[in-house]
Design an enzyme around this catalytic site. Structure first.
Site, PDB file in Angstrom:
ATOM      1  N   LYS A 257      -4.967  -2.143   3.622  1.00  0.00           N
ATOM      2  CA  LYS A 257      -5.201  -2.636   2.798  1.00  0.00           C
ATOM      3  C   LYS A 257      -5.829  -4.138   2.969  1.00  0.00           C
ATOM      4  CE  LYS A 257      -1.798  -3.301  -0.760  1.00  0.00           C
ATOM      5  NZ  LYS A 257      -2.465  -2.321  -1.910  1.00  0.00           N
ATOM      6  N   ARG A 331       6.687   4.435  -4.505  1.00  0.00           N
ATOM      7  CA  ARG A 331       7.152   5.614  -4.752  1.00  0.00           C
ATOM      8  C   ARG A 331       8.241   5.789  -3.827  1.00  0.00           C
ATOM      9  NH1 ARG A 331       1.328   7.696  -5.850  1.00  0.00           N
ATOM     10  NH2 ARG A 331       0.868   5.772  -5.831  1.00  0.00           N
TER      11      ARG A 331
HETATM   12  N1  BES Z   1       1.985  -2.850  -4.317  1.00  0.00           N
HETATM   13  C1  BES Z   1       0.785  -1.891  -3.668  1.00  0.00           C
HETATM   14  C2  BES Z   1       0.027  -1.751  -6.226  1.00  0.00           C
HETATM   15  C3  BES Z   1       0.041  -3.417  -6.374  1.00  0.00           C
HETATM   16  C4  BES Z   1      -2.315  -3.499  -6.976  1.00  0.00           C
HETATM   17  C5  BES Z   1       0.418  -3.716  -6.760  1.00  0.00           C
HETATM   18  C6  BES Z   1      -1.902  -4.443  -7.158  1.00  0.00           C
HETATM   19  C7  BES Z   1       0.450  -5.707  -7.752  1.00  0.00           C
HETATM   20  C8  BES Z   1      -1.229  -5.499  -7.790  1.00  0.00           C
HETATM   21  C9  BES Z   1       1.325   0.159  -4.423  1.00  0.00           C
HETATM   22  O1  BES Z   1       1.931  -0.143  -3.723  1.00  0.00           O
HETATM   23  C10 BES Z   1      -0.317  -0.358  -3.217  1.00  0.00           C
HETATM   24  O2  BES Z   1      -1.053   0.375  -3.175  1.00  0.00           O
HETATM   25  N2  BES Z   1      -0.543   1.170  -4.992  1.00  0.00           N
HETATM   26  C11 BES Z   1      -1.700   1.580  -4.635  1.00  0.00           C
HETATM   27  C12 BES Z   1      -1.937   3.068  -4.703  1.00  0.00           C
HETATM   28  C13 BES Z   1      -2.402   4.926  -4.118  1.00  0.00           C
HETATM   29  C14 BES Z   1      -2.945   3.768  -2.199  1.00  0.00           C
HETATM   30  C15 BES Z   1      -2.592   5.422  -4.617  1.00  0.00           C
HETATM   31  C16 BES Z   1      -3.289   1.458  -5.116  1.00  0.00           C
HETATM   32  O3  BES Z   1      -2.973   0.870  -6.104  1.00  0.00           O
HETATM   33  O4  BES Z   1      -4.056   0.883  -5.122  1.00  0.00           O
HETATM   34 MN    MN Z   2       0.707  -0.214  -1.547  1.00  0.00          MN
END
Ligand code: BES
Ligand code: MN
Ligand code: ZN
Length: 474
Positions: A257, A331
């Site tokens: 991230k 997931r």
């Molecule tokens: N934990 C995150 C989602 C999230 C984002 C929660 C902002 C709270 C606030 C999740 O694990 C994630 O990183 N999802 C990705 C998925 C993508 C890589 C398909 C996302 O939402 O960018």
């Molecule tokens: Mn994530």
């Protein structure tokens, strides 16, 4: 917090803070004599209305036994409006460290009373554990409900306590709260009469949970699988499950991230925090329903053993997953949890997760997304959310989008691309639920607020504790 019901006149309440309601028509909910007249003039001058969300505090300058008065908008007077109004009163009290508070909203009963109590507690909460001693503000020690002779606050108290626990878990830094310590806290629920089973990383691997194993293996903090059971004393009317994402920190893994995106990712266990909070509430309420709380707890990190792009994982139900992005880890964790839960033969189950940023793009940060193939399950959750004063919006679980998850080497891949990212994540989860009626709640928006929002202090919100507790009792 001590609670008193009293019939005294608001004008004689000797408290730190007296909370008075204001209707949109300009009527105050309490008779305050000469002070009330001056207050009415000030409200008009400052254009304070009785709309939901409005609040303004004033010193009484010795004109009333109460030290301060806070005027809060009562809106339409519905339970939801009372929840917000009481929440703002609780927030005003905490901001000043007021220890004794009287609520003079007029007669409250039933759902309105429950909502007001829950709202007050939610507004009065802020996490001062990590502040310097000198910067802390005391929570309310004594709350008096004026003009209310009695009421059943069993549900409200259980929900408020459960929600506060969930918020404290979310707020705790990831260095303090990681899979093993989360499991220890869950185990602490044995003192409340619940049964708690915890698996370590070897047991998780041996059970065939390839998703939890893979996500957890990059961290020095080993994964834990947690199963909390509430078994009623008599026959169970039904058997239900709640399943929480417990990513105690989400760095994104090798699909790292950005620093901004990572800053608040201690909140990625908010689903599991809600499960712990709800189970605590259920232990207090002792319903005639069997409840299973299931948590996959991992830290998504980078390390020599971290799972990699192109890895193929064998999940608990035998399906295989090609990893295209290590940041789509929730997931994978939930897939294993749902498959395990589907083996319990439950009447219905709901998972709750900070699953996708795409959900926040779709609904903003106030709404949770609800997905289900079963209208009756979806409707029962929407009804519980309405009663719990939480914003939930049903989204389409459109199977036509499943093809976005098609992989070359495995049953599917773990990402479906940007369009409808919250939907494809939900579709991914649907592959693991077997024949158990199921719903999914994506709480990525409202699980955590970076700044004060409504009557919520910055940080974890304990969202869905009010809703899921009610859903389990229905
Ligand atoms: N934990 C995150 C989602 C999230 C984002 C929660 C902002 C709270 C606030 C999740 O694990 C994630 O990183 N999802 C990705 C998925 C993508 C890589 C398909 C996302 O939402 O960018
Ligand atoms: Mn994530
Ligand atoms: Zn995550």
């Amino acid at each position: 917090m001590q609670l008193h019901f009293r019939d005294d006149a608001p004008s004689s309440a000797a408290v730190d803070l007296l909370a008075v309601g204001l209707s949109p028509q300009g009527a105050l909910s309490a008779e305050l004599g000469a002070f009330g007249e001056a207050l009415r003039a000030a409200l008009q001058a400052e254009e304070v209305t009785g709309d939901t969300g409005r609040s303004q505090a004033w010193p009484t300058f010795g004109q009333l036994p109460a030290r301060r008065v806070v005027v809060v908008g009562l809106g339409d007077g519905s339970p939801e409006a009372l929840r917000r109004a009481a929440g703002l009163a609780g927030q005003a009290a905490r901001a000043a460290g007021d220890k004794t508070v009287a609520l003079a909203f007029g007669p409250l009963e039933g759902a309105g009373l429950t909502a007001a109590y829950e709202g007050y507690c939610a507004g009065n909460y802020r996490d001062d554990r990590y502040r310097a001693e000198s910067a802390r503000k005391a929570p309310t020690a004594e709350l008096t409900l004026l003009g209310v002779s009695e009421g059943d606050l069993r549900l409200a108290k259980a929900v408020a306590d459960g929600q506060e626990l969930a918020r404290a878990l979310v707020n705790a830094p990831a260095e303090e709260l990681y899979p093993e310590t989360l499991a220890d806290i869950a185990r602490g629920l044995e003192a409340d009469g619940l049964q708690v089973e915890v698996w370590d990383e070897q047991q998780i691997r041996a059970a065939g949970m390839g998703g939890i194993s893979a996500v957890g293996q990059g961290s020095d903090r080993p994964a834990r699988f947690i199963h909390i059971r509430y078994i009623p004393a008599g026959a169970a009317r039904k058997r239900l499950g709640i399943i929480g994402k417990g990513v105690t920190f989400d760095s994104g893994g090798l699909s790292l991230k950005t620093p901004d995106g990572m800053l608040t990712m201690r909140c990625d266990m908010a689903g599991s925090a809600a499960v712990v909070g709800v189970m605590k509430a259920i232990a207090a309420l002792k319903p005639d329903v069997e409840v299973h709380g299931i948590i996959g707890a991992v830290e998504n990190m980078l390390g020599g053993r971290a799972y990699k792009l192109g890895d193929v994982l064998r999940m608990h139900n035998g399906k295989t997953v090609e990893v295209h992005n290590t940041d789509a880890e929730g997931r994978l964790v939930l897939g294993d949890c749902l498959s395990y839960a589907s083996g319990l033969g439950l009447d219905a189950m709901v998972d709750i997760a900070t699953l996708t940023g795409a959900c926040v793009v779709a609904l903003g940060d106030l709404y949770s997304a609800l997905y289900s193939h079963q209208d009756d399950v979806a409707d029962s959750i929407l009804a519980a959310a309405k009663d719990g004063g939480e914003l939930v919006w049903r989204m389409p679980l459109e199977v036509a989008y499943k093809e976005r998850l098609k992989a070359d080497f495995a049953t599917m891949k773990n990402v479906g691309g940007p369009p409808g990212g919250s939907i494809t994540a939900a579709l991914f989860l649907s592959e693991f639920v077997g024949s158990t009626p199921w719903a999914h709640l994506d709480i990525a928006g409202p699980a955590f607020f970076s700044k004060t929002t409504r009557h919520y202090a910055p940080g974890g919100t304990g969202c869905m504790v009010p809703t899921l507790t009610r859903w389990l009792l229905a």
